[in-house]
Design an enzyme around this catalytic site. Structure first.
Site, PDB file in Angstrom:
ATOM      1  N   HIS A  84      94.203 -13.533  13.075  1.00 13.39           N
ATOM      2  CA  HIS A  84      93.465 -12.636  13.968  1.00 13.39           C
ATOM      3  C   HIS A  84      94.368 -11.963  15.000  1.00 13.39           C
ATOM      4  O   HIS A  84      93.977 -10.986  15.611  1.00 13.39           O
ATOM      5  CB  HIS A  84      92.232 -13.328  14.591  1.00 13.39           C
ATOM      6  CG  HIS A  84      92.497 -14.238  15.756  1.00 13.39           C
ATOM      7  ND1 HIS A  84      92.610 -15.612  15.636  1.00 13.39           N
ATOM      8  CD2 HIS A  84      92.648 -13.989  17.067  1.00 13.39           C
ATOM      9  CE1 HIS A  84      92.806 -16.146  16.835  1.00 13.39           C
ATOM     10  NE2 HIS A  84      92.834 -15.179  17.718  1.00 13.39           N
ATOM     11  N   ASP A 220      93.942 -19.458   9.582  1.00 13.46           N
ATOM     12  CA  ASP A 220      94.174 -18.359  10.521  1.00 13.46           C
ATOM     13  C   ASP A 220      95.664 -18.157  10.831  1.00 13.46           C
ATOM     14  O   ASP A 220      96.125 -18.444  11.925  1.00 13.46           O
ATOM     15  CB  ASP A 220      93.379 -18.651  11.806  1.00 13.46           C
ATOM     16  CG  ASP A 220      93.182 -17.397  12.658  1.00 13.46           C
ATOM     17  OD1 ASP A 220      93.885 -16.399  12.418  1.00 13.46           O
ATOM     18  OD2 ASP A 220      92.331 -17.432  13.564  1.00 13.46           O
ATOM     19  N   SER A 656      96.166 -18.317  21.357  1.00 14.69           N
ATOM     20  CA  SER A 656      96.101 -18.142  19.917  1.00 14.69           C
ATOM     21  C   SER A 656      97.486 -17.860  19.370  1.00 14.69           C
ATOM     22  O   SER A 656      98.205 -17.027  19.903  1.00 14.69           O
ATOM     23  CB  SER A 656      95.176 -16.984  19.567  1.00 14.69           C
ATOM     24  OG  SER A 656      93.878 -17.465  19.437  1.00 14.69           O
TER      25      SER A 656
END
Ligand code: ARG
Ligand code: ASP
Length: 721
Positions: A84, A220, A656
């Site tokens: 992402h 991810d 992240s």
């Protein structure tokens, strides 16, 4: 004696197994944290994490793009971050013929890696406490304005000194709400190429349904590479550039994890508010979040309706939907989490104790005696203004009225004609080119029926939700001409505007001349955009800004009071998108009564979720084949492959892509999310339930090697078996 020892050991274990709240400053680990980290199992030193004398972990961690973290995993500049986080880069290379987002992409040699103009990575060279120099000439009696001016001047000077005669950049950020300041000197690399990404059915598996949730099975991750000039220094993209040779990269561990193992997350948490008063929580949970949730629920319902009907629309609105849904879901979790924690009552009780302490001493009383009353007054006004500001931005940006966004793309062109007598051919055609690119990009992912329905709906919602003084002028017209029929107003807008359709927008652009300015100004979408912008610029922004400044100033004083009140406690500063260390343990949690979550998910769970009917849960055939044949190679553990794991590290947005390392400092995972029950950790941490979610690095390697057939990439990594 033996018994006592056992008690001591289990006490120690009980203590040590606890989550460790906090996002700590790398420079100060030696002073505050390293002892505890080592007690929890860490085998390295503070210097191994952050040093200016030797290669250390900090040399392998970077800001990836604008809001994520990434880390180096080879001595040839190879980076791993989240899917992402690489999403827009991956999307920008995707076309109908080569849909890398859907199918994945893997460069099979360095020549096939794809450049990404505008994407950069930022390394920290060093940081320094510059509080004294920033506060030179600042006096307590100064007005807020004066104080800010002096500080700004000092900051400019320090930054200038730090970047003189080198190619570094510098920022100075306030810590503890302006009670302390640190300088960050950075090196920015601009040639960053896409090496590989799994298909969305792996990298985004579970989609928004699983987002913020455990058990999780999202792969991810995406892989990039930094290129540098012949001196290994930053350079703009060039074919001549060579893979960057870093001082340090993370060894990748195949050894795996057990519940209770030490973990550390090293990255860039964006922003938290741990030290605000109870009024702040009241404002968010009762006033602002509910309305923001409401307006986004409307947007999402409309998007979902059309996305379900048409796979083409699903692709177009996938990224928009994810963006809108992400905070929408988190806000709901935050309200719930704070409520269950009884956070406001806890804050109130703390405030009472603090005030008792303040009132015991006349000096303290003079400094802090009024702080809570001042907060109370401020928040009475702040709530309405913040709500109106946030909602206004929801209307004209953030996938609100999209056609207004298209209108705004013409702003630079209008400005050119307005500010210059004769702008000249060259400037005009350059500006046109830029607008053209934006229009083309935009209409790739546009579906008018969604925009139309959202527009009528949220214009109406906005008027119901904000204080009437914050209604833009357009509402008067809607009232007078359309009798407040938002549907009718919207129908007409879309019939008349040139901005809701690529052909008419481009035609306007192609033939743009001085005369076109009138056309733009008469366009209803432009008018809508303009009245909202004016309300923002002339009314809401100045008001919001002055209240925020006042709030900042109160926060500084209140923070100082808290630190004096609990003078034995070691405080950690709120996140401010600077490099931080979080440490804790691999650990599951009890989500609700009788629901006890384990710390690790496996490929079995992916197959359990497999459902060709549901877009978010379609498992790629190739993965199913590997599963059926149990073709797991060296990534197999107890007959399966690990996918994601939970730990107690304190993280937030920006973390992240952060490296998650074990006691030896070897990479065991890549951080990407938090679990639903604990997302209030930005405001109050609950060690029982706050968990960060990481991708198990073994799953990433399994996908690269076995699924994508790009195992050659593993040759450049340092793999610890
Ligand atoms: N919740 C994660 C974070 O805040 C992941 C967001 C991206 N994924 C998504 N489905 N929207 O960034
Ligand atoms: N998913 C978040 C990010 O993108 C991380 C989090 O909020 O826990 O940074």
């Amino acid at each position: 004696m033996k018994k006592l020892l056992l008690v001591l050991i289990s006490l120690h274990l009980a203590f040590a197994s606890f989550a460790k709240e906090g996002m700590w400053i790398p420079l100060l680990l030696e002073k505050y944290n390293i002892e505890e980290m080592q007690e929890m199992g860490f085998r390295l030193t503070a210097e191994d994490i952050y040093s200016i004398n030797q290669a250390s972990m900090k040399d392998a961690v970077m800001i990836f793009g604008g809001g994520c973290t990434g880390e180096l995993i080879s001595d040839q500049g190879l980076i791993i971050t989240n899917h992402h986080c690489g999403y827009s880069a991956i999307q920008s290379h995707s076309t109908i013929e080569n849909d890398y987002l859907t199918n994945g992409f893997w460069a099979m040699s360095k020549e096939e890696e794809l450049p990404n103009p505008g994407l950069s990575v930022t390394f920290l060279k060093y940081m320094e406490d510059v509080t004294d120099s920033v506060l030179v000439g600042v006096e307590e009696s100064m007005s807020m304005k004066k104080r800010e001016k002096v500080i700004d001047e000092n900051i400019s000077k320090i930054k200038e000194r730090a970047t003189k005669d080198n190619h570094y950049t510098a920022t100075i950020k306030p810590f503890f709400h302006g009670n302390q300041y640190f300088l960050f000197v950075n090196e920015v690399y601009k040639d960053v190429r896409l090496v590989g990404a799994p298909p969305s059915a792996i990298g985004k598996f579970g989609g928004d349904t699983d987002n913020w949730m455990w058990p999780r099975h999202t792969g991810d991750f995406s892989v990039f590479r930094i290129y540098a000039d012949e001196n290994n220094e930053p350079a703009e993209y060039s074919e001549e550039n060579k893979p960057f040779i870093p001082k340090k990269h993370f060894p990748v561990s195949l050894k795996g994890i057990e519940e209770g193992d030490f973990t550390m997350v090293f990255g860039y948490p964006g922003s938290t508010d741990q030290y605000v008063p109870s009024y702040h929580l009241k404002m968010l949970t009762e006033k602002v979040y509910p309305e923001l949730i409401e307006i986004r629920t409307h947007k999402l319902n409309i998007m979902d309706k059309y996305m379900e009907q048409d796979p083409g629309v699903r692709i177009k609105y996938a990224a928009k939907n994810a963006r809108v849904s992400n905070s929408w879901k988190r806000w709901r979790g935050e309200i719930r989490g704070l409520d269950i924690l009884n956070a406001r009552e806890k804050k109130k009780a703390y405030q009472e104790k603090l005030m008792q302490w303040v009132n015991k001493n006349s000096d303290r009383k003079a400094h802090y005696g009024q702080i809570l009353n001042e907060y109370k007054d401020l928040y009475e006004e702040f709530g309405d203004v913040k709500l109106a500001r946030d909602l206004l931005l929801e209307v004209i940006y953030r996938n609100g009225v999209e056609v207004a966004e298209v209108a705004s793309m013409f702003r630079p062109l209008l400005k050119l004609y307005e500010t210059e007598e004769d702008p000249g051919e060259e400037k005009i055609s350059q500006a046109k080119e830029e607008v053209k690119k934006k229009i083309n990009d935009f209409f790739k992912d546009y579906y008018q029926p969604i925009d139309k329905e959202v527009t009528a709906d949220i214009l109406s919602l906005y008027s119901q939700s904000v204080n009437p003084e914050f209604l833009p002028d357009v509402y008067r017209r809607i009232n007078e001409k359309f009798n407040n029929d938002f549907q009718a107003y919207t129908e007409k807008l879309f019939r008349k505007t040139l901005f809701a359709d690529k052909t008419s927008a481009l035609a306007l652009l192609e033939g743009f001349s001085e005369r076109s300015i009138k056309k733009v100004r008469k366009d209803p979408a432009w008018k809508l955009y303009k009245t909202f912008m004016e309300t923002y610029r002339d009314q809401l922004y100045p008001l919001y800004n002055s209240l925020r400044q006042k709030n900042d100033s109160l926060n500084r004083i209140y923070m100082k009071a808290q630190m004096e009140f609990e003078s034995d406690k070691v405080f950690y500063p709120d996140a401010n998108f600077t490099l931080r260390v979080g440490y804790g343990k691999v650990k599951g949690y009890e989500a609700r009564d009788a629901i006890e979550y384990e710390h690790l998910t496996t490929i079995e769970g992916i197959m359990e979720k497999d459902n060709p009917e549901i877009y978010d849960y379609r498992v790629p055939e190739k993965l199913k084949t590997l599963y059926r044949q149990k073709d797991y190679g060296r990534y197999e553990v107890d007959g399966t492959v690990p996918v994601c794991f939970l730990a107690t590290n304190h993280t937030t947005g920006g973390n992240s892509g952060s490296p998650v390392v074990n006691a030896e400092g070897h990479l065991i995972g890549v951080n990407f999310d938090r679990a639903w029950e604990g997302v209030m950790s930005d405001l109050m941490f609950n060690p029982e339930q706050c968990r960060n979610i990481s991708l198990d690095i073994r799953y990433a390697l399994f996908i690269i090697d076995k699924f994508a057939g790009a195992g050659y990439l593993l040759d450049e990594m340092t793999i610890i078996e």
